[in-house]
Scaffold this active site. Structure first.
Site, PDB file in Angstrom:
ATOM      1  N   PHE A  25      13.349  14.936  -2.130  1.00  0.00           N
ATOM      2  CA  PHE A  25      14.681  15.540  -2.145  1.00  0.00           C
ATOM      3  C   PHE A  25      14.727  16.628  -1.078  1.00  0.00           C
ATOM      4  CE2 PHE A  25      18.543  17.214  -3.813  1.00  0.00           C
ATOM      5  CZ  PHE A  25      19.067  16.252  -4.670  1.00  0.00           C
ATOM      6  N   ALA A  59      11.648  17.816  -7.073  1.00  0.00           N
ATOM      7  CA  ALA A  59      10.847  18.914  -7.617  1.00  0.00           C
ATOM      8  C   ALA A  59      10.492  18.704  -9.084  1.00  0.00           C
ATOM      9  CB  ALA A  59      11.594  20.229  -7.440  1.00  0.00           C
ATOM     10  N   GLU A  61       9.620  16.064 -10.528  1.00  0.00           N
ATOM     11  CA  GLU A  61       8.489  15.132 -10.690  1.00  0.00           C
ATOM     12  C   GLU A  61       7.182  15.712 -10.152  1.00  0.00           C
ATOM     13  OE1 GLU A  61      11.558  13.971  -9.529  1.00  0.00           O
ATOM     14  OE2 GLU A  61      11.964  13.251 -11.553  1.00  0.00           O
ATOM     15  N   VAL A  84      14.441  23.319  -3.372  1.00  0.00           N
ATOM     16  CA  VAL A  84      15.548  23.313  -4.336  1.00  0.00           C
ATOM     17  C   VAL A  84      16.587  24.301  -3.805  1.00  0.00           C
ATOM     18  CG1 VAL A  84      16.205  23.476  -6.752  1.00  0.00           C
ATOM     19  CG2 VAL A  84      13.841  22.918  -6.155  1.00  0.00           C
ATOM     20  N   ILE A  85      17.758  23.763  -3.507  1.00  0.00           N
ATOM     21  CA  ILE A  85      18.790  24.568  -2.839  1.00  0.00           C
ATOM     22  C   ILE A  85      19.980  24.700  -3.781  1.00  0.00           C
ATOM     23  CG2 ILE A  85      20.277  24.728  -0.803  1.00  0.00           C
ATOM     24  CD1 ILE A  85      18.172  22.933   0.645  1.00  0.00           C
ATOM     25  N   THR A  89      22.823  22.036  -5.674  1.00  0.00           N
ATOM     26  CA  THR A  89      22.207  21.684  -6.947  1.00  0.00           C
ATOM     27  C   THR A  89      22.942  22.316  -8.116  1.00  0.00           C
ATOM     28  OG1 THR A  89      20.099  21.794  -5.778  1.00  0.00           O
ATOM     29  CG2 THR A  89      19.994  21.593  -8.164  1.00  0.00           C
ATOM     30  N   HIS A  91      22.392  21.870 -11.172  1.00  0.00           N
ATOM     31  CA  HIS A  91      21.399  22.279 -12.175  1.00  0.00           C
ATOM     32  C   HIS A  91      20.200  22.960 -11.500  1.00  0.00           C
ATOM     33  CE1 HIS A  91      20.471  18.289 -10.812  1.00  0.00           C
ATOM     34  NE2 HIS A  91      19.416  18.144 -11.553  1.00  0.00           N
ATOM     35  N   ARG A 130      13.176  29.369   6.132  1.00  0.00           N
ATOM     36  CA  ARG A 130      11.826  29.456   5.544  1.00  0.00           C
ATOM     37  C   ARG A 130      11.006  28.196   5.803  1.00  0.00           C
ATOM     38  NH1 ARG A 130      15.382  32.415   3.155  1.00  0.00           N
ATOM     39  NH2 ARG A 130      14.948  34.224   1.860  1.00  0.00           N
TER      40      ARG A 130
HETATM   41  N1  INI Z   1      15.173  17.968  -6.545  1.00  0.00           N
HETATM   42  C1  INI Z   1      14.707  18.790  -5.574  1.00  0.00           C
HETATM   43  O1  INI Z   1      13.518  18.729  -5.231  1.00  0.00           O
HETATM   44  N2  INI Z   1      15.562  19.655  -4.972  1.00  0.00           N
HETATM   45  C2  INI Z   1      16.869  19.743  -5.317  1.00  0.00           C
HETATM   46  O2  INI Z   1      17.587  20.587  -4.717  1.00  0.00           O
HETATM   47  C3  INI Z   1      17.369  18.881  -6.321  1.00  0.00           C
HETATM   48  N3  INI Z   1      18.735  18.884  -6.679  1.00  0.00           N
HETATM   49  O3  INI Z   1      19.575  19.293  -5.862  1.00  0.00           O
HETATM   50  O4  INI Z   1      19.112  18.431  -7.758  1.00  0.00           O
HETATM   51  C4  INI Z   1      16.478  17.994  -6.947  1.00  0.00           C
HETATM   52  N4  INI Z   1      16.886  17.176  -7.926  1.00  0.00           N
HETATM   53  C5  INI Z   1      16.174  15.998  -8.303  1.00  0.00           C
HETATM   54  C6  INI Z   1      15.164  16.256  -9.383  1.00  0.00           C
HETATM   55  O5  INI Z   1      14.058  16.992  -8.890  1.00  0.00           O
HETATM   56  C7  INI Z   1      14.630  14.927  -9.920  1.00  0.00           C
HETATM   57  O6  INI Z   1      14.035  14.207  -8.866  1.00  0.00           O
HETATM   58  C8  INI Z   1      15.718  14.069 -10.529  1.00  0.00           C
HETATM   59  O7  INI Z   1      16.451  14.838 -11.462  1.00  0.00           O
HETATM   60  C9  INI Z   1      15.108  12.856 -11.236  1.00  0.00           C
HETATM   61  O8  INI Z   1      14.296  13.297 -12.306  1.00  0.00           O
END
Ligand code: INI
Length: 164
Positions: A25, A59, A61, A84-85, A89, A91, A130
């Site tokens: 992601f 993130a 996983e 993770v932004i 996002t 959530h 960053r």
């Molecule tokens: N995962 C990230 O690594 N960064 C994010 O910003 C993000 N957002 O935006 O939701 C994100 N979501 C996916 C999450 O980590 C899982 O892969 C997904 O929910 C499936 O379990």
């Protein structure tokens, strides 16, 4: 009077096995973190063959894959890289909070350095800053933290050094 004993890690880790778990992601950010982490480890003398990289969807996983590496007991450190932004996002708090909390627990459960190189930012601009532009690179920082912790744990575990 006896001097205070000190044991500190350094960055001169000649040989170490290191796993890196990277989220896909926001991969345009995470790949910059990964490149910098690999470059930093290579410049520290860590052999390519001692580094293992796994990708996971996001993130959320990352902790499970990190846990597998930690539980297998073959790695001297595991580095988690992700982005993770908040802007992208809904959530954010869940994704950022869950992954950080799980990673911290894993380090203690397995007594292996687990370095949290997951960027959490409000905006894409901050993430770019960053990930190799004006605010350094969190992937490189994570690699340095891994080397320091590997070194520190080796010294602490060495019998009868450091004046204990
Ligand atoms: N995962 C990230 O690594 N960064 C994010 O910003 C993000 N957002 O935006 O939701 C994100 N979501 C996916 C999450 O980590 C899982 O892969 C997904 O929910 C499936 O379990």
């Amino acid at each position: 009077m006896a001097e205070t004993n000190r044991i500190d890690g350094d960055l001169t880790v000649a040989q170490a096995k290191i796993a890196i778990v990277a989220g896909r992601f926001n991969d345009f950010i995470v790949e910059s973190l990964l490149r910098a982490a690999l470059d930093t480890l290579a410049r520290a003398g860590i052999a390519d063959g001692d580094i293992t990289v796994s990708h996971v969807p996001g993130a959320l996983e990352i902790p499970l894959a990190v846990q597998e590496y930690a539980a297998a007991g073959r790695q001297d450190a595991v580095i988690a890289l992700g982005a993770v932004i908040r802007g992208a996002t809904p959530h954010f708090d869940l994704v950022a909070g869950e992954s950080a909390r799980a990673l911290a627990g894993l380090a203690l459960a397995h007594s292996v350095p687990i370095i949290n190189g997951i960027l959490t930012t409000d905006t894409i601009e901050q993430a770019v800053e960053r990930a190799g532009t004006k605010a350094g690179n969190k992937g490189a920082d994570a690699a340095l933290a891994a080397l320091e912790m590997i070194s520190l744990l080796r010294k602490i575990r060495e019998p009868r050094t450091g004046g204990e």
